[in-house]
Design a protein around this motif. Sequence first.
Motif, PDB file in Angstrom:
ATOM      1  N   ALA A 172      -6.650   3.709  -0.047  1.00  0.00           N
ATOM      2  CA  ALA A 172      -5.393   2.970  -0.125  1.00  0.00           C
ATOM      3  C   ALA A 172      -4.326   3.953  -0.615  1.00  0.00           C
ATOM      4  CB  ALA A 172      -5.505   1.794  -1.086  1.00  0.00           C
ATOM      5  N   LEU A 173      -3.223   4.023   0.147  1.00  0.00           N
ATOM      6  CA  LEU A 173      -2.138   4.928  -0.207  1.00  0.00           C
ATOM      7  C   LEU A 173      -0.889   4.114  -0.520  1.00  0.00           C
ATOM      8  CD1 LEU A 173      -2.501   7.609   2.633  1.00  0.00           C
ATOM      9  CD2 LEU A 173      -3.650   7.533   0.405  1.00  0.00           C
ATOM     10  N   SER A 174      -0.332   4.372  -1.668  1.00  0.00           N
ATOM     11  CA  SER A 174       0.952   3.787  -2.043  1.00  0.00           C
ATOM     12  C   SER A 174       1.987   4.874  -1.795  1.00  0.00           C
ATOM     13  CB  SER A 174       0.927   3.378  -3.514  1.00  0.00           C
ATOM     14  OG  SER A 174       2.143   2.793  -3.882  1.00  0.00           O
ATOM     15  N   ILE A 175       2.947   4.607  -0.905  1.00  0.00           N
ATOM     16  CA  ILE A 175       3.882   5.626  -0.449  1.00  0.00           C
ATOM     17  C   ILE A 175       5.256   5.338  -1.057  1.00  0.00           C
ATOM     18  CG2 ILE A 175       4.929   6.668   1.594  1.00  0.00           C
ATOM     19  CD1 ILE A 175       2.405   5.706   3.128  1.00  0.00           C
ATOM     20  N   LYS A 176       5.722   6.243  -1.901  1.00  0.00           N
ATOM     21  CA  LYS A 176       6.980   6.046  -2.631  1.00  0.00           C
ATOM     22  C   LYS A 176       7.816   7.323  -2.593  1.00  0.00           C
ATOM     23  CE  LYS A 176       5.277   2.119  -4.102  1.00  0.00           C
ATOM     24  NZ  LYS A 176       5.319   1.113  -3.063  1.00  0.00           N
ATOM     25  N   THR A 177       9.088   7.216  -2.210  1.00  0.00           N
ATOM     26  CA  THR A 177       9.950   8.398  -2.218  1.00  0.00           C
ATOM     27  C   THR A 177      10.115   8.916  -3.647  1.00  0.00           C
ATOM     28  OG1 THR A 177      11.920   7.003  -2.298  1.00  0.00           O
ATOM     29  CG2 THR A 177      11.237   7.814  -0.135  1.00  0.00           C
ATOM     30  N   PHE A 208      -4.403   6.482  -3.987  1.00  0.00           N
ATOM     31  CA  PHE A 208      -3.479   7.561  -4.291  1.00  0.00           C
ATOM     32  C   PHE A 208      -2.039   7.106  -4.110  1.00  0.00           C
ATOM     33  CE2 PHE A 208      -7.371   9.620  -2.889  1.00  0.00           C
ATOM     34  CZ  PHE A 208      -7.559  10.589  -3.861  1.00  0.00           C
ATOM     35  N   VAL A 209      -1.144   7.690  -4.900  1.00  0.00           N
ATOM     36  CA  VAL A 209       0.286   7.534  -4.690  1.00  0.00           C
ATOM     37  C   VAL A 209       0.743   8.796  -3.973  1.00  0.00           C
ATOM     38  CG1 VAL A 209       2.564   7.387  -5.763  1.00  0.00           C
ATOM     39  CG2 VAL A 209       0.658   6.084  -6.716  1.00  0.00           C
ATOM     40  N   VAL A 210       1.408   8.637  -2.832  1.00  0.00           N
ATOM     41  CA  VAL A 210       1.972   9.755  -2.079  1.00  0.00           C
ATOM     42  C   VAL A 210       3.479   9.682  -2.264  1.00  0.00           C
ATOM     43  CG1 VAL A 210       2.225  10.803   0.207  1.00  0.00           C
ATOM     44  CG2 VAL A 210       0.071   9.665  -0.417  1.00  0.00           C
ATOM     45  N   THR A 211       4.060  10.770  -2.743  1.00  0.00           N
ATOM     46  CA  THR A 211       5.481  10.755  -3.096  1.00  0.00           C
ATOM     47  C   THR A 211       6.138  12.102  -2.820  1.00  0.00           C
ATOM     48  OG1 THR A 211       7.037  10.213  -4.884  1.00  0.00           O
ATOM     49  CG2 THR A 211       5.039  11.398  -5.513  1.00  0.00           C
ATOM     50  N   LEU A 212       7.444  12.136  -2.987  1.00  0.00           N
ATOM     51  CA  LEU A 212       8.227  13.371  -2.851  1.00  0.00           C
ATOM     52  C   LEU A 212       8.728  13.884  -4.199  1.00  0.00           C
ATOM     53  CD1 LEU A 212      10.359  12.281   0.230  1.00  0.00           C
ATOM     54  CD2 LEU A 212       8.607  14.066   0.203  1.00  0.00           C
ATOM     55  N   SER A 213       8.449  13.166  -5.265  1.00  0.00           N
ATOM     56  CA  SER A 213       9.045  13.451  -6.558  1.00  0.00           C
ATOM     57  C   SER A 213       8.175  14.358  -7.424  1.00  0.00           C
ATOM     58  CB  SER A 213       9.325  12.142  -7.294  1.00  0.00           C
ATOM     59  OG  SER A 213       9.931  12.412  -8.523  1.00  0.00           O
ATOM     60  N   GLY A 230      -6.477   2.285 -12.216  1.00  0.00           N
ATOM     61  CA  GLY A 230      -7.077   2.257 -10.889  1.00  0.00           C
ATOM     62  C   GLY A 230      -6.761   3.451 -10.009  1.00  0.00           C
ATOM     63  N   LEU A 231      -5.678   4.147 -10.289  1.00  0.00           N
ATOM     64  CA  LEU A 231      -5.269   5.255  -9.425  1.00  0.00           C
ATOM     65  C   LEU A 231      -6.206   6.453  -9.564  1.00  0.00           C
ATOM     66  CD1 LEU A 231      -1.380   5.257  -9.823  1.00  0.00           C
ATOM     67  CD2 LEU A 231      -2.701   4.701  -7.766  1.00  0.00           C
ATOM     68  N   ASP A 232      -6.465   7.088  -8.426  1.00  0.00           N
ATOM     69  CA  ASP A 232      -7.273   8.301  -8.413  1.00  0.00           C
ATOM     70  C   ASP A 232      -6.411   9.553  -8.440  1.00  0.00           C
ATOM     71  OD1 ASP A 232     -10.079   7.306  -8.153  1.00  0.00           O
ATOM     72  OD2 ASP A 232      -9.183   6.288  -6.445  1.00  0.00           O
ATOM     73  N   GLY A 233      -5.099   9.397  -8.230  1.00  0.00           N
ATOM     74  CA  GLY A 233      -4.240  10.556  -8.308  1.00  0.00           C
ATOM     75  C   GLY A 233      -2.903  10.381  -7.625  1.00  0.00           C
ATOM     76  N   PHE A 234      -2.073  11.400  -7.804  1.00  0.00           N
ATOM     77  CA  PHE A 234      -0.738  11.473  -7.217  1.00  0.00           C
ATOM     78  C   PHE A 234      -0.712  12.669  -6.280  1.00  0.00           C
ATOM     79  CE2 PHE A 234      -0.392   9.282 -11.197  1.00  0.00           C
ATOM     80  CZ  PHE A 234       0.519   8.266 -10.952  1.00  0.00           C
ATOM     81  N   VAL A 235      -0.093  12.508  -5.114  1.00  0.00           N
ATOM     82  CA  VAL A 235      -0.069  13.562  -4.105  1.00  0.00           C
ATOM     83  C   VAL A 235       1.379  13.801  -3.689  1.00  0.00           C
ATOM     84  CG1 VAL A 235      -0.807  14.193  -1.774  1.00  0.00           C
ATOM     85  CG2 VAL A 235      -2.356  12.904  -3.259  1.00  0.00           C
ATOM     86  N   LEU A 236       1.812  15.065  -3.759  1.00  0.00           N
ATOM     87  CA  LEU A 236       3.147  15.428  -3.284  1.00  0.00           C
ATOM     88  C   LEU A 236       3.089  15.623  -1.777  1.00  0.00           C
ATOM     89  CD1 LEU A 236       4.180  17.888  -6.091  1.00  0.00           C
ATOM     90  CD2 LEU A 236       5.261  15.697  -5.558  1.00  0.00           C
TER      91      LEU A 236
END
Length: 195
Positions: A90-95, A121-126, A142-148
């Motif tokens: 599951a990917l949460s996509i946030k600018t 994972f959270v996929v972001t640009l920040s 619950g999150l497994d990580g943050f991805v730029l």
Amino acid sequence: MTNLEITKDLFDTLPIDDKLSPSKFINIYWDLYVNRYESSNSMNGTIFENLVIIALGRAGIENIYFQTELTYVPSAIFDVFLYHPEGSYALSIKTTLRERWKQADLEALAIKQVHKDVQCFVVTLSKSEVGARRKRDNLYAGLDGFVLANSEEFDNLVAELITKQFQVAGSVPIVKTSDRRYDAQKFLSNFDLKI
């Protein structure tokens, strides 16, 4: 213009180079979008989501559920859900993150109560916000990580995802919104892209 029209316009303006890595693809087309269109939080998020989904599709990933609800996971809409019986994503996509990472963490916790093997994972640009979040890695429920998305981290995530063959989510309805799924036909009809 709709988000699909804007996304298509980006590719009409600058045709996609098949050699671009996922992160370079995001970098180039996000910059093009930011420079061509007036900023709107809602449209920014939707365009970024489109670009992430297209980056996944360009890598050969199919059956990408988007803006979807899962059975037994109430009040959560997942930006991207990739189903595999031995391990879904599951990917949460946030600018940007600001406080939105909290919602993503709660949704990740909720999905893991039902689907124990899902990675979230959270996929972001920040970059700065990801740096701040990583200092507190042990605080997430619950999150497994943050991805730029515009870095090699995203390339590594995509490389991990292409090792799996994601499937339509079975005859028992795992995904409640089965019409929200990108496959080769939907990429072609929405973005004129052959995947």
